[in-house]
Design an enzyme around this catalytic site. Structure first.
Site, PDB file in Angstrom:
ATOM      1  N   CYS A 123       0.752  -1.288  -0.035  1.00 50.64           N
ATOM      2  CA  CYS A 123      -0.033  -0.157   0.037  1.00 50.64           C
ATOM      3  C   CYS A 123       0.599   1.455   0.039  1.00 50.64           C
ATOM      4  CB  CYS A 123      -1.042  -0.059   1.278  1.00 50.64           C
ATOM      5  SG  CYS A 123      -0.080  -0.239   3.003  1.00 50.64           S
TER       6      CYS A 123
ATOM      7  N   CYS B 253      -1.867  -3.946   7.110  1.00 48.81           N
ATOM      8  CA  CYS B 253      -1.236  -2.634   7.312  1.00 48.81           C
ATOM      9  C   CYS B 253      -1.742  -2.143   8.608  1.00 48.81           C
ATOM     10  CB  CYS B 253      -1.411  -1.717   6.255  1.00 48.81           C
ATOM     11  SG  CYS B 253      -0.588  -0.127   6.132  1.00 48.81           S
TER      12      CYS B 253
ATOM     13  N   CYS C 132      -6.688 -58.863  49.101  1.00 47.73           N
ATOM     14  CA  CYS C 132      -6.273 -60.205  48.735  1.00 47.73           C
ATOM     15  C   CYS C 132      -7.476 -61.176  49.262  1.00 47.73           C
ATOM     16  CB  CYS C 132      -5.152 -60.635  49.692  1.00 47.73           C
ATOM     17  SG  CYS C 132      -4.636 -62.372  49.900  1.00 47.73           S
TER      18      CYS C 132
ATOM     19  N   CYS D  44      -6.140 -62.959  53.230  1.00 44.30           N
ATOM     20  CA  CYS D  44      -5.682 -62.151  54.087  1.00 44.30           C
ATOM     21  C   CYS D  44      -6.359 -60.713  54.194  1.00 44.30           C
ATOM     22  CB  CYS D  44      -4.331 -62.070  54.232  1.00 44.30           C
ATOM     23  SG  CYS D  44      -3.407 -61.073  52.792  1.00 44.30           S
TER      24      CYS D  44
ATOM     25  N   CYS E 186       0.381 -59.413  33.469  1.00 41.52           N
ATOM     26  CA  CYS E 186      -0.651 -60.544  33.580  1.00 41.52           C
ATOM     27  C   CYS E 186      -1.202 -60.608  34.842  1.00 41.52           C
ATOM     28  CB  CYS E 186       0.278 -61.941  33.631  1.00 41.52           C
ATOM     29  SG  CYS E 186       0.822 -62.469  35.011  1.00 41.52           S
TER      30      CYS E 186
ATOM     31  N   HIS F  44      -7.870 -72.126  37.815  1.00 42.75           N
ATOM     32  CA  HIS F  44      -8.656 -70.972  37.157  1.00 42.75           C
ATOM     33  C   HIS F  44      -8.241 -70.950  35.552  1.00 42.75           C
ATOM     34  CE1 HIS F  44      -9.198 -66.665  35.705  1.00 42.75           C
ATOM     35  NE2 HIS F  44     -10.210 -66.586  36.563  1.00 42.75           N
TER      36      HIS F  44
END
Length: 535
Positions: free
Chosen positions: A164, A192, A305, A308, A318, A342
């Site tokens: 410009c 600008c 647990c 216990c 795992c 299991h």
């Protein structure tokens, strides 16, 4: 009914409705089938001598069938520069103007060309690419900077202007540009400083007036290029600087593995979630964010647990847990049952009881309470296993890193093997990580199976149970049984047996999970569900 399996030929395992009554017996038979199916691993792939052959091919070139490419920053910049050059050539404008123009059109070369040739003047006015200066001065003219009001000679090295022609001193330009860059990507649309002027401030002027800030500007420019292209995405992993260029081409797979080792779905940008679809992932993630079902608070980080009652924290991959001395009780992390004998506990128990008295209000209240309880219990069942497999996957990734960085070298020295001969251990851990991710998302799939589709639920849990059981055996073998050889004082003859077992379990697990994925991705649609009733 005689149970028959054909692991090589069938995608699905058809069972009778009474088979689930004795899952232990089913898994025992599975062990025999697995041994027969993969006996070739020992006979064909593994020599019973100490000599173990592996392919020497270490070519890391991309898979020609891969439908995506990982792009580094320099490669993205090269693509960006090619587009800028193309537009600059076609429209006969400077590269700086072409860059500014493309950023306004989301880096679409086709859209820029189409709009430019349809109405060039309108595009120029919209973007701020003026044909001629708005004001002009002679180089010897004395001008006043409109920001600091200092006087400068127009042609001096301290005066700069956009197309410009509005002049400002170097310091004011630098401050103006720095302020815009500090505000973020909006600096790519910089105009600008003259309030009434909309002329574009292009990259060439910014580069000439900034140093350190110019790198940030280039970074914004690069990010806008990626975000403006449909076929390119940034890897969603934290701090990753790679992008992915994807070519759908009618493919059914949207899984992408970045060089940073993060895997994600191109379609939804979430982590890889085979075998469930993106909508299921969206629903599941939203459910997990619901404060009324804050599973992190409900589950906590420990379990007692069973013997216990001391709190146990899971610190390995795992699910075979052993309490500390003097208890030493062994149990399953999921169901807390004794681990001896299991097999698997992946099935969700949908049995429930209700109040059956004469008081209708109590009957309805009891039913509402039971429904709410079952809803939470069902969610926790699937969420716990979904979250636990993520933890197991992360632990497996840590273990893989340790194997690759230290354990392989140590094993090679102790067992008198080359690192290439120990490649089967790395492949086992890679298979574990992949299967943990798949197994994780199968629990999200299971949660959304309608409860009235009992046969589908039964089959899903049967397929998932076999895959999970195989994975648990593989994970335990890689995690626990390798330690004997890692801390041995010299070569052990049993190492060859360990090698055979680990390779066999890796192949078995991969086979089961491939069948599971195919079945669930097809929503079990290829299965004749009625066949479950036939014997």
């Amino acid at each position: 009914m005689d149970k028959k399996r054909n692991l090589k030929g069938d995608n699905y395992i058809v069972i009778s409705s009474d088979e689930e009554s004795d899952r232990s017996e089913c898994f025992e038979e599975e062990d025999d089938a697995v041994d027969d199916e993969f006996a070739f691993v020992q006979e064909d792939n593994i020599d019973n001598t100490d000599h173990y052959e592996f392919s020497e091919n270490t070519d890391s070139s991309p898979d020609p069938n891969q439908n995506y490419a990982i792009l580094k920053e320099e490669e993205i910049r090269q693509l960006q520069e090619e587009d800028i050059t193309t537009v600059s050539t076609i429209l006969s404008i400077p590269k700086s103007a072409a860059c500014f123009l493309l950023s306004h059109f989301n880096w679409s070369v086709g859209k820029v060309s189409e709009d430019w040739f349809a109405d060039e003047d309108r595009v120029r006015e919209k973007v701020g690419l003026l044909r001629n200066p708005v004001v002009s001065f002679h180089p010897t003219d004395l001008i006043t900077c409109s920001i600091c009001f200092d006087d400068h000679q127009y042609g001096s090295k301290d005066v700069f202007f956009a197309v410009c022609g509005h002049p400002f001193c170097r310091d004011c330009w630098t401050g103006y540009i720095k302020s815009a860059i500090d505000e973020g990507p909006a600096c790519l649309m910089l105009r600008c400083p003259e309030p009434s002027c909309k002329a574009a401030v292009g990259p060439d002027l910014i580069e000439g007036l900034t140093t350190g800030d110019h790198e940030r500007y280039k970074s914004f420019l690069l990010r806008s290029y990626v975000e403006g292209r449909r076929e390119i995405k940034w890897c969603p992993a934290p701090d990753c600087k790679y992008a992915v260029k994807f070519n759908a081409g009618g493919t059914k797979s949207y899984d992408v593995s970045c060089l940073c080792l993060y895997g994600f779905c191109w379609n939804c940008s979430e982590e890889i979630h085979r075998p469930v679809n993106c909508k299921t992932v969206e629903n599941w993630i939203l459910k997990n964010k619901d404060d009324s079902l804050n599973a992190q608070w409900i589950l906590g980080n420990t379990k007692p647990c069973p013997k216990c009652k001391k709190p146990i924290e899971k610190n390995q991959g795992c699910n075979h847990m052993t309490c500390l001395n003097p208890c030493r009780y062994e149990f399953c992390w999921y169901c807390l049952e004794k681990y001896t004998g299991h097999r698997c506990c992946n099935g969700y128990n949908r049995a429930t009881g209700e109040y059956t008295g004469a008081d209708t209000d109590k009957v309805e209240a009891g039913r509402d309470k039971k429904r709410a309880k079952r809803y939470v219990e069902k969610y926790l069942h699937y969420y716990e296993r979904w979250a636990n497999n993520l933890s197991s996957k992360k632990k497996a990734m840590e273990d893989l890193h340790n194997v690759q960085s230290t354990d392989i070298m140590k094993l090679a020295a102790i067992q008198c093997q080359s690192e290439l001969q120990l490649k089967f251990i790395v492949e086992a851990w890679q298979q574990i990580i992949e299967c943990r991710q798949v197994l994780r998302w199968t629990y999200a799939y299971g949660y959304y199976i309608p409860e009235n589709e009992e046969l589908k639920i039964q089959l899903f849990e049967h397929l998932q149970g076999h895959a999970e059981f195989s994975l648990e055996r593989l994970h335990k073998c890689a995690e626990s049984e390798m330690k004997e050889f890692l801390f041995a004082k010299g070569p052990l003859e049993s190492f060859q047996d360990f090698r055979i077992k680990l390779v066999r379990l890796t192949k078995v697990t991969a086979s089961y999970f491939e069948k599971l994925v195919r079945a669930l991705e097809n929503d079990l649609s290829e299965l004749d569900i009625q066949g479950i009733h036939r014997s």
